[in-house]
Design an enzyme around this catalytic site. Structure first.
Site, PDB file in Angstrom:
ATOM      1  N   ASP A 147      -0.811   2.379   3.190  1.00 47.25           N
ATOM      2  CA  ASP A 147       0.216   1.623   2.489  1.00 47.25           C
ATOM      3  C   ASP A 147       1.118   2.612   1.742  1.00 47.25           C
ATOM      4  O   ASP A 147       0.645   3.588   1.159  1.00 47.25           O
ATOM      5  CB  ASP A 147      -0.452   0.661   1.504  1.00 47.25           C
ATOM      6  CG  ASP A 147       0.535  -0.284   0.854  1.00 47.25           C
ATOM      7  OD1 ASP A 147       0.812  -1.330   1.463  1.00 47.25           O
ATOM      8  OD2 ASP A 147       1.023   0.016  -0.253  1.00 47.25           O
ATOM      9  N   ILE A 148       2.426   2.362   1.753  1.00 45.40           N
ATOM     10  CA  ILE A 148       3.372   3.216   1.030  1.00 45.40           C
ATOM     11  C   ILE A 148       3.265   2.910  -0.460  1.00 45.40           C
ATOM     12  O   ILE A 148       3.377   1.759  -0.875  1.00 45.40           O
ATOM     13  CB  ILE A 148       4.805   2.994   1.525  1.00 45.40           C
ATOM     14  CG1 ILE A 148       4.911   3.351   3.011  1.00 45.40           C
ATOM     15  CG2 ILE A 148       5.795   3.818   0.706  1.00 45.40           C
ATOM     16  CD1 ILE A 148       6.267   3.079   3.620  1.00 45.40           C
ATOM     17  N   ASN A 156      12.683   0.117  -3.289  1.00 48.54           N
ATOM     18  CA  ASN A 156      13.680  -0.895  -2.907  1.00 48.54           C
ATOM     19  C   ASN A 156      14.575  -1.250  -4.078  1.00 48.54           C
ATOM     20  O   ASN A 156      15.800  -1.384  -3.935  1.00 48.54           O
ATOM     21  CB  ASN A 156      12.980  -2.153  -2.388  1.00 48.54           C
ATOM     22  CG  ASN A 156      12.661  -2.080  -0.910  1.00 48.54           C
ATOM     23  OD1 ASN A 156      13.357  -1.433  -0.149  1.00 48.54           O
ATOM     24  ND2 ASN A 156      11.594  -2.734  -0.501  1.00 48.54           N
ATOM     25  N   HIS A 215      17.507  -2.030  -0.327  1.00 48.91           N
ATOM     26  CA  HIS A 215      16.684  -2.382   0.836  1.00 48.91           C
ATOM     27  C   HIS A 215      17.042  -1.559   2.067  1.00 48.91           C
ATOM     28  O   HIS A 215      16.181  -1.338   2.934  1.00 48.91           O
ATOM     29  CB  HIS A 215      16.815  -3.869   1.145  1.00 48.91           C
ATOM     30  CG  HIS A 215      16.134  -4.751   0.148  1.00 48.91           C
ATOM     31  ND1 HIS A 215      14.761  -4.888   0.094  1.00 48.91           N
ATOM     32  CD2 HIS A 215      16.617  -5.526  -0.858  1.00 48.91           C
ATOM     33  CE1 HIS A 215      14.431  -5.707  -0.886  1.00 48.91           C
ATOM     34  NE2 HIS A 215      15.540  -6.107  -1.477  1.00 48.91           N
ATOM     35  N   ASP A 222      14.293   0.262   4.304  1.00 50.97           N
ATOM     36  CA  ASP A 222      14.152   0.142   5.758  1.00 50.97           C
ATOM     37  C   ASP A 222      14.153   1.512   6.421  1.00 50.97           C
ATOM     38  O   ASP A 222      13.384   1.769   7.360  1.00 50.97           O
ATOM     39  CB  ASP A 222      15.296  -0.703   6.327  1.00 50.97           C
ATOM     40  CG  ASP A 222      15.156  -2.179   5.998  1.00 50.97           C
ATOM     41  OD1 ASP A 222      14.093  -2.579   5.484  1.00 50.97           O
ATOM     42  OD2 ASP A 222      16.107  -2.935   6.256  1.00 50.97           O
ATOM     43  N   GLU A 273       5.068  -2.992   3.853  1.00 48.95           N
ATOM     44  CA  GLU A 273       4.985  -1.535   3.870  1.00 48.95           C
ATOM     45  C   GLU A 273       3.592  -1.054   4.257  1.00 48.95           C
ATOM     46  O   GLU A 273       3.232   0.106   4.024  1.00 48.95           O
ATOM     47  CB  GLU A 273       5.361  -0.961   2.500  1.00 48.95           C
ATOM     48  CG  GLU A 273       4.428  -1.317   1.363  1.00 48.95           C
ATOM     49  CD  GLU A 273       4.778  -2.616   0.649  1.00 48.95           C
ATOM     50  OE1 GLU A 273       4.386  -2.759  -0.517  1.00 48.95           O
ATOM     51  OE2 GLU A 273       5.443  -3.477   1.268  1.00 48.95           O
TER      52      GLU A 273
END
Length: 307
Positions: A170-171, A178, A183, A187, A213
């Protein structure tokens, strides 16, 4: 008596249909209208947020009149209309560019794939099939396909008592990224992060975007010790080089949890202790790695937890 004459008729194959730019189209491969096709047969097609444009995308990141696609009958050109957030072709900002078959056009958070050639319909149906297995943004496998492959691999490894490991990753602090950079930057990081990970794993490994994420990696024929080394390699790969968006460097780290099929059996995956008798339950296996991922988050993030 006259001899019969045999007449041989040669049937020539029909020449292939000539390619025409009037047959070209855009297909949504990431966005709300996933899989929707927009024909580009008219001379000019405007994309934007306004209700008066030809292709409307209701996103805050998109200008009212964002870009125009022009078709002169021979080639198709896309031009940015001085939009706030820019128009991208194959991840590069453009002012004006001729589109080639397979180009990816990003406007706001929506990604289109440009299709041209002599058989656009066949290409379109191929693209729709591909969308059933891959994530449109990151271009890695999607959750649905991953679970199908995981069930198959679990069944094989349990039957033949082979190694199988799983990594959940997971980030870290992705929401603040964000909120701070927008956003579009988020992305970009998701896509680049996925590409870096793909470059550091084996061809036989199965890597997917699990949601948001969060990513997941299945390692056939790999025991936990080796999987931990793979996880650490991925962690350092992401940590050591910041991601750049709009000339701004954004540092990113990962938290990772590791589990293996032996632990799944030990925890009573559903059988009587004999690996070959275990039920195949992908979600029970995933939970083992996901619990470790949660521990990594609780222990301060940017780390690998395997026990």
């Amino acid at each position: 008596m006259a001899k019969d004459n045999t007449v041989i008729t040669v049937i020539r194959p029909m020449p292939p249909k000539a390619s025409s730019s009037r047959d070209a189209c855009l297909v949504v491969i990431n966005g709300v209208d996933l899989g929707k096709k927009y024909n580009l047969s008219q001379d000019s097609t405007v994309v934007g947020r306004s209700s008066k444009v030809d292709i409307q995308i209701d996103e805050d990141a998109i200008s009212r009149n964002h870009a125009v696609i022009e078709n002169d009958g021979e080639e198709i050109l896309i031009r940015d209309l001085k939009s706030t957030n820019g128009t991208y072709v194959n991840d590069r900002p453009i002012e004006e560019r001729t589109l080639r078959d397979g180009d990816q056009v990003k406007i706001g958070r929506t990604i289109f794939k440009f299709l041209s050639g002599s058989n656009v319909e066949a290409s379109y149906h191929d693209e729709i099939y591909r969308l059933t297995t891959t994530d449109g943004l990151t271009q890695v496998y999607n959750k649905r396909f991953f679970l199908q492959e995981m069930e198959r691999e679990m069944s094989r490894c349990l039957r033949y008592q082979r190694d199988l490991s799983l990594i959940m990753l997971d980030i870290d602090h992705f929401k603040p990224v964000n909120d701070t950079y927008g956003h579009l930057a988020g992305d970009h990081i998701l896509k680049q992060c996925a590409q870096r990970i793909v470059a550091s794993i084996r061809r036989d490994d199965i890597f997917a975007r699990y949601g948001g994420e969060e990513f997941i990696l299945l390692l056939p024929e790999i025991e936990r010790e080796h999987a931990v080394k793979t996880a650490e390699k991925i962690r350092t790969t992401i940590e050591n080089e910041p991601f750049t968006f709009d000339n701004v460097d954004i540092p990113i780290t990962l938290s990772l949890g590791v589990a293996d099929i032996a632990e799944y059996v030990e925890r009573g995956g559903g059988g009587d202790g004999d690996p070959a008798s275990q039920e195949v339950n992908p979600f029970a296996f995933i939970k083992l790695a996901d619990d470790r991922l949660y521990q990594a988050k609780e222990q301060g993030r940017n780390r690998v937890v395997w026990q």
